[in-house]
Design an enzyme around this catalytic site. Structure first.
Site: not given
Ligand SMILES: *Cc1c(COP(=O)(O)O)cnc(C)c1O
Length: 398
Positions: A139, A224, A253
């Site tokens: 994700f 990420d 986050k």
């Molecule tokens: C939550 C998340 C995102 C997206 O972050 P947003 O602030 O909602 O755009 C991207 N990568 C990972 C691994 C995430 O957990």
């Protein structure tokens, strides 16, 4: 306002992207507790999806952010910003990165990382290198490009045509990954521990080989760390649990303790690809958000929150495994990395268990019918964990 009145306005005026939500609205928090508008006290084991890692109303955070609020919330990136420079320095001092850029969210940070990787090769005279390999079940965000990078069709399909240049391979399958590399590949992008799809960690051996592959084929390795960053997995950054370094990693986050901020962090040689005017943001890295980030970094260090996440996460994992063996055979697997924890069930009761826990005033989430997911604030103690586990064991037994 009463929840029922809020619900009415919500259904009338807010786009229906979140469906039927849990019927509660919170008005304040303290430590790991939240209070609803009807005065009920809840214990938070989800942290607003891994955001509220320092808990609620932390005095250091409140003091620093309030003081900044009274002085200056925003000024544009046309001017120098003290807290931005200081937060960039803090992140570099504590990681393998040499340079940082601030965005407003995780998706935007990942967009920045993708732009940087493509530009890096373009400036080396290799514009044909634009393809990025990502992992299935990953994700990376909700923008069109980060959806294109995300390895879950359900999110991206409705928005086709997508951004070109992303290939997906299964997690921990090195053969598939190396077979997917072509002369067009510029980077490999992955979460060291997949969060959203249910806490699936990369193997240490796999990541070591991925790093070697990137070195050999001259590809960039992008992590990420939007969810794994900021202490969640037991180290300040998830890559630090492994014996390797990425060329670029992203954060969001928990970085701002609830104030929206994201970051692209990169090695100097890669970061140099961005020349003036090639990337930017109106809000990104504003004084308030960066002060919040500085407060979070200070608290993480002073209270050794990554270490606490490691210790309490390990404790919860062991207790859950004992529960599975002794009294709750419905637990079929526990996956954990620090305080990123998924509990796999061998019956489709995850939504009911989540609801039972809500009745017991605990917040957590389910993924589908068979998985529970907890992301407690990193300030929890083993005693908090024991109380949670007692409630969970009852909920599973009922
Ligand atoms: C939550 C998340 C995102 C997206 O972050 P947003 O602030 O909602 O755009 C991207 N990568 C990972 C691994 C995430 O957990």
């Amino acid at each position: 306002m009463l929840v029922k009145d809020i619900q009415e306005y919500d259904s009338q005026f807010f786009m229906n992207t979140f469906g039927k939500r849990t019927p509660v609205a919170f008005e304040k928090g303290q430590g790991i507790n939240l209070w609803s508008t009807d005065g009920e006290k809840y214990t938070d084991f989800f942290s607003g999806i891994a955001v509220n890692s320092i808990g609620y109303a932390h005095p250091t955070f409140v003091r620093m952010v309030t003081e900044q609020l009274t002085k200056l919330v925003h000024c544009s990136n046309l001017y120098y910003i003290e807290s931005q420079a200081l937060l960039a320095r803090e992140l570099c001092r504590n990681s393998c990165a040499d340079k940082v850029f601030f965005s407003n969210s995780g998706a935007e940070a990942n967009e920045g990382a993708i732009k940087l990787a493509r530009l890096y090769f373009r400036k080396l005279g290799m514009p044909e290198k634009y393809e990025i390999i990502t992992l299935q079940k990953s994700f990376h965000g909700r923008t069109i490009t980060t959806l294109s990078a995300t390895g879950q069709d359900k999110y991206a399909k409705p928005f086709e045509p997508l951004t070109q240049g992303f290939k997906k391979v299964p997690l921990n399958d090195f053969e598939a990954l190396s077979a997917a590399v072509t002369e067009n590949t510029c980077a490999i992008m992955l979460e060291p521990v997949q969060g959203e799809s249910g806490v699936y960690p990369c193997d240490a051996q796999y990541l070591k080989k991925v790093r070697e592959l990137c070195d050999e084929k001259k590809l960039l390795l992008i992590f990420d760390e939007v969810q794994t960053g900021m202490g969640r997995t037991g180290k300040l950054f998830g890559y630090q649990k492994y014996d390797i370094e990425p060329d670029i990693f992203t954060l969001a986050k928990a970085l701002g303790g609830g104030i929206p901020i994201g970051a692209v962090c990169a090695k100097d040689q890669v970061a140099q690809a961005f020349a003036p005017g090639e990337h930017g943001s109106t809000f990104g890295g504003n004084p308030l958000a960066c002060t919040a980030g500085l407060a979070v970094m200070k608290i993480m260090e002073e209270e050794k929150l990554p270490e606490n996440a490691q210790r309490v996460g390990e404790y919860i994992k062991e207790k859950l495994q004992a529960l599975a063996a002794e009294s709750c055979p419905v637990i079929s697997e526990v996956r954990a990395s620090g305080l990123m924890i998924a509990i796999e069930l061998n019956a489709p009761i995850a939504p009911q268990v989540k609801n039972k826990m809500f009745e017991k005033k605990y917040l957590l989430a389910n993924i589908g019918e068979n998985m529970l997911r907890i992301l407690p604030p990193l300030i929890i103690t083993t005693q908090d964990a024991d109380e949670f586990l007692a409630a969970l064991s009852c909920a599973l037994g009922e």
